[in-house]
Design a protein around this motif. Sequence first.
Motif, PDB file in Angstrom:
ATOM      1  N   LYS A   1      38.096  54.865  41.577  1.00  0.00           N
ATOM      2  CA  LYS A   1      38.709  53.981  42.560  1.00  0.00           C
ATOM      3  C   LYS A   1      39.261  52.723  41.894  1.00  0.00           C
ATOM      4  O   LYS A   1      38.565  52.083  41.094  1.00  0.00           O
ATOM      5  CB  LYS A   1      37.687  53.560  43.629  1.00  0.00           C
ATOM      6  CG  LYS A   1      37.065  54.712  44.393  1.00  0.00           C
ATOM      7  CD  LYS A   1      36.012  54.209  45.372  1.00  0.00           C
ATOM      8  CE  LYS A   1      35.305  55.354  46.080  1.00  0.00           C
ATOM      9  NZ  LYS A   1      34.247  54.848  46.987  1.00  0.00           N
ATOM     10  N   THR A   2      40.505  52.402  42.227  1.00  0.00           N
ATOM     11  CA  THR A   2      41.127  51.161  41.765  1.00  0.00           C
ATOM     12  C   THR A   2      41.702  50.430  42.970  1.00  0.00           C
ATOM     13  O   THR A   2      41.535  50.868  44.114  1.00  0.00           O
ATOM     14  CB  THR A   2      42.242  51.438  40.747  1.00  0.00           C
ATOM     15  OG1 THR A   2      43.395  51.949  41.451  1.00  0.00           O
ATOM     16  CG2 THR A   2      41.809  52.445  39.699  1.00  0.00           C
TER      17      THR A   2
ATOM     18  N   ILE B   1      32.875  42.694  28.639  1.00  0.00           N
ATOM     19  CA  ILE B   1      33.417  43.071  29.942  1.00  0.00           C
ATOM     20  C   ILE B   1      34.909  42.782  29.967  1.00  0.00           C
ATOM     21  O   ILE B   1      35.350  41.670  29.677  1.00  0.00           O
ATOM     22  CB  ILE B   1      32.735  42.303  31.097  1.00  0.00           C
ATOM     23  CG1 ILE B   1      31.282  42.764  31.261  1.00  0.00           C
ATOM     24  CG2 ILE B   1      33.493  42.515  32.399  1.00  0.00           C
ATOM     25  CD1 ILE B   1      30.546  42.042  32.379  1.00  0.00           C
ATOM     26  N   ARG B   2      35.687  43.817  30.302  1.00  0.00           N
ATOM     27  CA  ARG B   2      37.105  43.679  30.577  1.00  0.00           C
ATOM     28  C   ARG B   2      37.305  43.882  32.076  1.00  0.00           C
ATOM     29  O   ARG B   2      36.605  44.692  32.678  1.00  0.00           O
ATOM     30  CB  ARG B   2      37.915  44.749  29.825  1.00  0.00           C
ATOM     31  CG  ARG B   2      37.746  44.717  28.340  1.00  0.00           C
ATOM     32  CD  ARG B   2      38.306  45.975  27.674  1.00  0.00           C
ATOM     33  NE  ARG B   2      38.133  45.896  26.221  1.00  0.00           N
ATOM     34  CZ  ARG B   2      38.310  46.900  25.384  1.00  0.00           C
ATOM     35  NH1 ARG B   2      38.674  48.086  25.863  1.00  0.00           N
ATOM     36  NH2 ARG B   2      38.142  46.742  24.089  1.00  0.00           N
ATOM     37  N   ILE B   3      38.258  43.196  32.665  1.00  0.00           N
ATOM     38  CA  ILE B   3      38.535  43.441  34.074  1.00  0.00           C
ATOM     39  C   ILE B   3      40.006  43.822  34.248  1.00  0.00           C
ATOM     40  O   ILE B   3      40.864  43.407  33.483  1.00  0.00           O
ATOM     41  CB  ILE B   3      38.190  42.229  34.962  1.00  0.00           C
ATOM     42  CG1 ILE B   3      39.007  40.991  34.587  1.00  0.00           C
ATOM     43  CG2 ILE B   3      36.700  41.935  34.897  1.00  0.00           C
ATOM     44  CD1 ILE B   3      38.810  39.829  35.549  1.00  0.00           C
ATOM     45  N   ASP B   4      40.248  44.657  35.248  1.00  0.00           N
ATOM     46  CA  ASP B   4      41.595  45.148  35.529  1.00  0.00           C
ATOM     47  C   ASP B   4      41.864  44.984  37.015  1.00  0.00           C
ATOM     48  O   ASP B   4      41.241  45.657  37.844  1.00  0.00           O
ATOM     49  CB  ASP B   4      41.705  46.618  35.124  1.00  0.00           C
ATOM     50  CG  ASP B   4      43.117  47.166  35.295  1.00  0.00           C
ATOM     51  OD1 ASP B   4      44.008  46.403  35.714  1.00  0.00           O
ATOM     52  OD2 ASP B   4      43.322  48.361  35.000  1.00  0.00           O
ATOM     53  N   ALA B   5      42.792  44.080  37.353  1.00  0.00           N
ATOM     54  CA  ALA B   5      43.090  43.797  38.756  1.00  0.00           C
ATOM     55  C   ALA B   5      44.139  44.732  39.336  1.00  0.00           C
ATOM     56  O   ALA B   5      44.360  44.712  40.559  1.00  0.00           O
ATOM     57  CB  ALA B   5      43.557  42.350  38.909  1.00  0.00           C
ATOM     58  N   ASN B   6      44.808  45.523  38.496  1.00  0.00           N
ATOM     59  CA  ASN B   6      45.809  46.474  38.987  1.00  0.00           C
ATOM     60  C   ASN B   6      46.765  45.849  39.992  1.00  0.00           C
ATOM     61  O   ASN B   6      47.009  46.399  41.070  1.00  0.00           O
ATOM     62  CB  ASN B   6      45.136  47.701  39.605  1.00  0.00           C
ATOM     63  CG  ASN B   6      44.562  48.643  38.558  1.00  0.00           C
ATOM     64  OD1 ASN B   6      43.350  48.872  38.534  1.00  0.00           O
ATOM     65  ND2 ASN B   6      45.397  49.184  37.688  1.00  0.00           N
ATOM     66  N   GLN B   7      47.284  44.631  39.669  1.00  0.00           N
ATOM     67  CA  GLN B   7      48.283  43.920  40.465  1.00  0.00           C
ATOM     68  C   GLN B   7      47.704  43.355  41.769  1.00  0.00           C
ATOM     69  O   GLN B   7      48.451  42.987  42.675  1.00  0.00           O
ATOM     70  CB  GLN B   7      49.474  44.819  40.824  1.00  0.00           C
ATOM     71  CG  GLN B   7      50.073  45.610  39.680  1.00  0.00           C
ATOM     72  CD  GLN B   7      51.172  46.529  40.142  1.00  0.00           C
ATOM     73  OE1 GLN B   7      52.243  46.096  40.586  1.00  0.00           O
ATOM     74  NE2 GLN B   7      50.921  47.829  40.065  1.00  0.00           N
ATOM     75  N   GLY B   8      46.382  43.282  41.869  1.00  0.00           N
ATOM     76  CA  GLY B   8      45.750  42.988  43.150  1.00  0.00           C
ATOM     77  C   GLY B   8      45.721  41.540  43.591  1.00  0.00           C
ATOM     78  O   GLY B   8      45.374  41.260  44.747  1.00  0.00           O
ATOM     79  N   TRP B   9      46.089  40.590  42.717  1.00  0.00           N
ATOM     80  CA  TRP B   9      46.003  39.178  43.074  1.00  0.00           C
ATOM     81  C   TRP B   9      47.376  38.523  43.113  1.00  0.00           C
ATOM     82  O   TRP B   9      48.327  38.984  42.482  1.00  0.00           O
ATOM     83  CB  TRP B   9      45.148  38.422  42.038  1.00  0.00           C
ATOM     84  CG  TRP B   9      43.728  38.859  41.934  1.00  0.00           C
ATOM     85  CD1 TRP B   9      42.934  39.337  42.930  1.00  0.00           C
ATOM     86  CD2 TRP B   9      42.917  38.846  40.750  1.00  0.00           C
ATOM     87  NE1 TRP B   9      41.676  39.624  42.454  1.00  0.00           N
ATOM     88  CE2 TRP B   9      41.635  39.325  41.117  1.00  0.00           C
ATOM     89  CE3 TRP B   9      43.138  38.468  39.429  1.00  0.00           C
ATOM     90  CZ2 TRP B   9      40.582  39.441  40.204  1.00  0.00           C
ATOM     91  CZ3 TRP B   9      42.101  38.585  38.513  1.00  0.00           C
ATOM     92  CH2 TRP B   9      40.839  39.054  38.899  1.00  0.00           C
ATOM     93  N   THR B  10      47.464  37.401  43.837  1.00  0.00           N
ATOM     94  CA  THR B  10      48.621  36.523  43.716  1.00  0.00           C
ATOM     95  C   THR B  10      48.393  35.634  42.504  1.00  0.00           C
ATOM     96  O   THR B  10      47.248  35.498  42.030  1.00  0.00           O
ATOM     97  CB  THR B  10      48.792  35.649  44.961  1.00  0.00           C
ATOM     98  OG1 THR B  10      47.680  34.738  45.040  1.00  0.00           O
ATOM     99  CG2 THR B  10      48.861  36.500  46.234  1.00  0.00           C
ATOM    100  N   PRO B  11      49.434  34.984  41.970  1.00  0.00           N
ATOM    101  CA  PRO B  11      49.221  34.114  40.809  1.00  0.00           C
ATOM    102  C   PRO B  11      48.184  33.016  41.052  1.00  0.00           C
ATOM    103  O   PRO B  11      47.293  32.806  40.205  1.00  0.00           O
ATOM    104  CB  PRO B  11      50.615  33.538  40.561  1.00  0.00           C
ATOM    105  CG  PRO B  11      51.543  34.607  41.038  1.00  0.00           C
ATOM    106  CD  PRO B  11      50.876  35.185  42.245  1.00  0.00           C
ATOM    107  N   ASN B  12      48.279  32.318  42.167  1.00  0.00           N
ATOM    108  CA  ASN B  12      47.314  31.250  42.448  1.00  0.00           C
ATOM    109  C   ASN B  12      45.908  31.805  42.615  1.00  0.00           C
ATOM    110  O   ASN B  12      44.924  31.219  42.140  1.00  0.00           O
ATOM    111  CB  ASN B  12      47.724  30.482  43.706  1.00  0.00           C
ATOM    112  CG  ASN B  12      48.881  29.536  43.453  1.00  0.00           C
ATOM    113  OD1 ASN B  12      49.026  29.007  42.354  1.00  0.00           O
ATOM    114  ND2 ASN B  12      49.713  29.316  44.455  1.00  0.00           N
ATOM    115  N   GLU B  13      45.814  32.937  43.306  1.00  0.00           N
ATOM    116  CA  GLU B  13      44.526  33.585  43.501  1.00  0.00           C
ATOM    117  C   GLU B  13      43.919  33.978  42.162  1.00  0.00           C
ATOM    118  O   GLU B  13      42.715  33.780  41.920  1.00  0.00           O
ATOM    119  CB  GLU B  13      44.732  34.810  44.385  1.00  0.00           C
ATOM    120  CG  GLU B  13      43.481  35.442  44.935  1.00  0.00           C
ATOM    121  CD  GLU B  13      43.803  36.597  45.875  1.00  0.00           C
ATOM    122  OE1 GLU B  13      43.041  36.807  46.829  1.00  0.00           O
ATOM    123  OE2 GLU B  13      44.820  37.287  45.646  1.00  0.00           O
ATOM    124  N   ALA B  14      44.732  34.527  41.269  1.00  0.00           N
ATOM    125  CA  ALA B  14      44.253  34.938  39.951  1.00  0.00           C
ATOM    126  C   ALA B  14      43.709  33.750  39.165  1.00  0.00           C
ATOM    127  O   ALA B  14      42.630  33.841  38.558  1.00  0.00           O
ATOM    128  CB  ALA B  14      45.383  35.604  39.170  1.00  0.00           C
TER     129      ALA B  14
END
Length: 362
Positions: free
Chosen positions: A20-21, A187-200
């Motif tokens: 799941k992503t 630990i690496r994390i992958d947001a898969n485009q899931g955030w807005t710039p400010n949110e990130a």
Amino acid sequence: MRITGVRTGTISVPLKKPFKTAVRSVDAVRDVIVAVETDSGTIGYGEAPPTGAITGDTTGAILGAIDDHIRPTLLGRDGEDLEGNLKILQSCVVGNTSAKAALDIALHDLWAQSIGAPLYRLFGGSRKSVETDVTVSVNEPDEMAQDALNAVESGYKVIKIKVGKESSKDFDRLKAIREAIGQDVEIRIDANQGWTPNEAVDILDRMEKAGFGLELVEQPVKAKDLDGMAYVTARTSIPVVADESIWSASDALEIFRRKAADMVNIKLMKCGGLAEARRIVAVSEIFGAQVMLGSMLEGKICASAAVHLAAAYGAITRIDIDGPLLCASDPIVGGADFKGPDIRVSDAPGLGVMSFDEINWH
């Protein structure tokens, strides 16, 4: 050595656990297999997963591109003419990067077999093994923490965490995982485009202040939002890796020129195969950037090709080729040897793929 046939088939291998992503959920690796046959009896093998949510390539699209455009173009050509075959492959149909990647891999395999050497050596490589991370899918924090702990107990030293599906829970996910596995595991994390710039920026700042010790973050914002990704890169000390944003060497050039990311993640299905992947590595080296090599939840043939590439280039320092390790069984005889985090290339000619079980040949 004339190419006499391009045969296709499909394979389905159940996963040990659903993957799941932020953009999809799958329960099996379902790939198109390609066999490039010659009058000498030598066969080159390739593979492509239909990842419509990312590449836009479905099973039908991959098979259609091969049947209607690629096969007719390659039949009768000299299998040892790698450069000529790759040039024709890239020009015979627009787009269709997954179909092209499958044939690119098969043509490289065929060429290396004709020379009698493993592919990584023909790329100038000398290291025989690489170490991969393993991916923890997006779930509830306690389930992800247990999955991460299970991975560490199985010998993995680097864990890749999928985030970005529900940003309000991402901090809690990482907190639970770090508490479960301690501080000695990367630990690496992958947001898969899931955030807005400010949110990130906000989420990464919170994670950094909490001492999560993140090695990198992949694709925090939408693929086409290079300005947004540059905004994030400039405002976090956590290295940012472009993934869905990078499809070609020209994309890599633009990303590094604009300082939109610190690194790029090469995936053979996005860039159309090993030839373009090598060009992306060259661009990264020009900018002094290290490279991550990933995959699209692919089977063993794709993964073996990626491992040969990783074994050949010192600039490739991060490996995320865990597809075969997530599968419940292995229907491919030969190829790279996957033993937990340690993957060893075969010294057999080409990719070293020998035979298959349970292939539905068309």
